[in-house]
Scaffold this active site. Structure first.
Site, mmCIF file in Angstrom:
data_model
loop_
_atom_site.group_PDB
_atom_site.id
_atom_site.type_symbol
_atom_site.label_atom_id
_atom_site.label_comp_id
_atom_site.label_asym_id
_atom_site.label_seq_id
_atom_site.Cartn_x
_atom_site.Cartn_y
_atom_site.Cartn_z
ATOM 1 N N ASP A 1 -0.227 -21.151 16.992
ATOM 2 C CA ASP A 1 0.946 -20.519 16.379
ATOM 3 C C ASP A 1 2.042 -21.537 16.050
ATOM 4 O OD1 ASP A 1 2.549 -18.189 15.622
ATOM 5 O OD2 ASP A 1 3.731 -18.617 17.423
ATOM 6 N N HIS B 1 4.083 -26.240 12.970
ATOM 7 C CA HIS B 1 5.473 -26.680 13.011
ATOM 8 C C HIS B 1 5.656 -28.025 13.739
ATOM 9 C CE1 HIS B 1 6.022 -22.751 11.500
ATOM 10 N NE2 HIS B 1 6.187 -22.102 12.636
ATOM 11 N N LYS C 1 7.336 -19.962 24.745
ATOM 12 C CA LYS C 1 8.188 -18.775 24.686
ATOM 13 C C LYS C 1 8.710 -18.472 26.082
ATOM 14 C CE LYS C 1 6.042 -16.806 20.604
ATOM 15 N NZ LYS C 1 7.072 -17.187 19.618
ATOM 16 N N LYS D 1 1.664 -18.510 6.758
ATOM 17 C CA LYS D 1 0.787 -18.808 7.868
ATOM 18 C C LYS D 1 0.362 -17.518 8.565
ATOM 19 C CE LYS D 1 2.450 -20.021 11.894
ATOM 20 N NZ LYS D 1 3.242 -19.490 13.012
ATOM 21 N N ASP E 1 5.229 -23.735 5.541
ATOM 22 C CA ASP E 1 5.541 -23.956 6.950
ATOM 23 C C ASP E 1 7.064 -23.928 6.983
ATOM 24 O OD1 ASP E 1 6.425 -25.159 9.332
ATOM 25 O OD2 ASP E 1 4.453 -26.032 9.614
ATOM 26 N N HIS E 2 7.637 -22.838 7.486
ATOM 27 C CA HIS E 2 9.084 -22.671 7.278
ATOM 28 C C HIS E 2 9.900 -23.751 7.988
ATOM 29 C CE1 HIS E 2 9.102 -20.503 11.133
ATOM 30 N NE2 HIS E 2 10.404 -20.668 11.154
ATOM 31 N N ARG F 1 0.815 -1.213 0.000
ATOM 32 C CA ARG F 1 0.000 0.000 0.000
ATOM 33 C C ARG F 1 0.849 1.264 0.000
ATOM 34 N NH1 ARG F 1 -4.085 -1.191 4.699
ATOM 35 N NH2 ARG F 1 -2.195 -2.296 5.212
HETATM 36 C C1 BG6 Z 1 6.732 -18.677 13.675
HETATM 37 C C2 BG6 Z 1 5.893 -18.315 14.862
HETATM 38 O O1 BG6 Z 1 5.993 -19.435 12.763
HETATM 39 O O2 BG6 Z 1 7.856 -19.432 14.109
HETATM 40 C C3 BG6 Z 1 6.703 -17.551 15.904
HETATM 41 O O3 BG6 Z 1 4.797 -17.534 14.440
HETATM 42 C C4 BG6 Z 1 7.955 -18.311 16.253
HETATM 43 O O4 BG6 Z 1 5.930 -17.277 17.054
HETATM 44 C C5 BG6 Z 1 8.709 -18.733 15.006
HETATM 45 O O5 BG6 Z 1 8.766 -17.481 17.069
HETATM 46 C C6 BG6 Z 1 9.866 -19.652 15.350
HETATM 47 O O6 BG6 Z 1 10.637 -19.894 14.211
HETATM 48 P P1 BG6 Z 1 12.175 -20.273 14.315
HETATM 49 O O7 BG6 Z 1 12.571 -20.568 12.906
HETATM 50 O O8 BG6 Z 1 12.870 -19.106 14.902
HETATM 51 O O9 BG6 Z 1 12.238 -21.469 15.219
#
Ligand code: BG6
Length: 486
Positions: free
Chosen positions: A237, A242, A333, A150, A179-180, A51
């Protein structure tokens, strides 16, 4: 041993949300790294679309800063010459995802014969409107694909709606749900370890495995994402995506081939075989303030919040391979350290020929996801020296950085791998629509359970391993969590 880089075909990429946080921290630096590695060639166009009013030069300056800070965070310096070359590929379009502004310009610059990827790095409410606009402006043809970040829905109903909307404009083979975690090097290694070695697979079942633990512990809190996080919580989350993906890769049957649908079919079978979670199978927690650091309530600026920042659960898979072997999963966390691992804890030997004095010894295969990626196999040996047959456990350690040398253990970030897979058209490491829905169906039932029971989360100390009750979850089965340790 230096890894081989195979350049991808020329492509054009549009990043919706191109000035956002994810684009700045992950997507643009990942593209730059792949460019430096020689995987992206010069005839590529990357367009930021957002934007914000900005011209192409303004965007280049924004991206230059993004690259510099990402490189610095990794202890590297951007190479000025390659950075200048990379910046030449960039363009910018001011666009309205919900209106018409900017779309004519985007479509005029489109090279239809090209592989084209549209990255939805925006809030989920824009996914549907973006897909629709791409269609209306003639951009949703067969050479287009979309990458969807996501959260993919917040429950089964919303994920279904989203799947239905996207399917109105794109085929499933054009939709890349990220999903990284699936792009992390060690996560892919999980499949190599299981299916590339003869050693483990014969033992990979309830006859030999006592239980499996999956821990994804984070040291930081919710930070600046309080608004989103407080509506999500650890279950939505992290667990629904994950950790469940990790569980699937650990538990699935060997696919016939390493191909997208073969792998995703097997993962889906695991999710569908999960027993519903009972009230005693889930522990939720929320961190409280400590050592001058704010607690969860302060961070999300919601003193009444009952959202969990920690969840631990005991999952059971009702199938031939795993009946009787529990899977304990936890994530949270503000825990002791940033440390993620999967531990496969094997059963005791059926009979100890060394008598009771030898104590209890078990083999544990640990797959360390981060930091210090590697694999460790705990084996029992005789304690060296005289003094009878005393047994000790020692790790056979294969920390990748040591085993491979620093150059080969400099793993690409998950986003580098995943974006290149999008261009190559390889969906193996992306979630299929039915998989996401099945995962929501399982977590939804648990969320509904605690909502109906009106259970607030328990509190835990910042820097701890989570609430005491999470320990009890395993202790009452005569088992223990492994220490959270990098
Ligand atoms: C994200 C979550 O998908 O993954 C975050 O939304 C989280 O809350 C993060 O901190 C963790 O990713 P990584 O690669 O740092 O373990």
């Amino acid at each position: 041993m230096v890894s081989r880089v195979i350049p991808v075909d020329p492509f054009d990429l549009v990043i919706f949300g191109g000035t956002g946080d994810l684009a700045r921290r992950k997507i643009l630096p990942a593209l730059y790294r792949r460019f430096c590695a020689g995987q992206i060639e010069a005839d590529v166009q990357i367009t930021g679309a957002a934007r914000r009013e900005m011209d192409a030069d303004g965007y280049r300056a924004f991206v230059a800063e993004a690259i510099a800070s990402a490189e610095m965070a990794e202890g590297r310096r951007p190479d000025t010459a390659s950075q200048a070359e990379f910046l030449k590929m960039l363009d910018y379009v001011t666009i309205d995802a919900l209106g018409e502004a900017g779309w004519d310009r985007l479509s005029a610059g489109t090279r239809n014969e090209r592989i084209r990827a549209y990255y939805f790095s925006v809030a989920p409410r824009f996914f549907g409107p973006l897909a629709e606009r791409l269609h209306l402006y003639g951009l949703a043809d067969a050479s287009a694909r979309i990458v969807v970040e996501k959260p993919f829905g917040r429950d089964l109903a919303s994920a279904r709606d989203l799947n239905r909307v996207l399917a109105g404009y794109f085929n499933e083979c054009q939709i890349y749900r990220i999903d990284h975690y699936l792009g992390k090097e060690t996560v892919q290694n999980l499949m190599a370890i299981r299916f590339g070695n003869m050693l483990f697979e014969p033992l990979w079942n309830s006859q030999y495995v006592d239980h499996i633990q999956i821990t994804v512990a984070e040291e930081h809190g919710v930070g600046g994402r309080g608004d989103y996080y407080d509506r999500a919580g650890a279950m939505r989350d992290m667990m629904q995506n994950h950790l469940m993906q990790l569980l699937c890769l650990i538990a699935m049957e060997p696919p016939a081939k390493f191909d997208p649908d073969a792998v995703r079919d097997e993962k889906l079978k695991v999710i569908r075989a999960l027993d519903p979670l009972g009230a005693g199978d889930v522990v939720r927690g929320q961190y409280r303030a400590a050592e001058g650091r704010p607690g969860y309530h302060e961070e999300v600026e919601n003193p009444d919040s009952t959202t969990e920042s920690f969840v631990a659960l005991k999952a059971r898979i009702s199938n031939w391979r795993w009946a009787g072997t529990p899977f304990y999963l936890r994530t949270g966390k503000r825990l002791r350290e940033r440390a993620s691992e999967i531990a496969v804890v094997f059963k005791d030997a059926p009979h100890s020929i060394f008598g009771d004095d030898a104590g209890r010894h078990r083999n544990i295969l640990t797959i360390k996801l981060q930091p210090n990626e590697g694999i460790e196999l705990g084996v029992t040996i005789k304690e060296p020296g005289p003094g009878g047959m005393r047994l000790i456990d020692v790790p056979l350690d294969m920390t990748f950085a040591e085993a491979l040398g620093p150059q080969d253990a400099d793993f690409p970030d998950a986003y580098e791998r995943l974006i290149m897979d999008v261009i190559r058209g390889n969906q193996t490491l992306f979630m299929r629509g039915d998989e996401v829905e099945a995962a929501w169906a399982w977590t939804d039932a648990a969320i509904r359970g605690w909502e109906e029971r009106g259970e607030p989360p328990l509190t835990y100390e910042t820097g701890s391993s989570g609430p005491q009750e999470a320990l009890t979850l395993m202790l009452r089965d005569g088992r223990r969590w492994r220490e959270i340790k990098a």
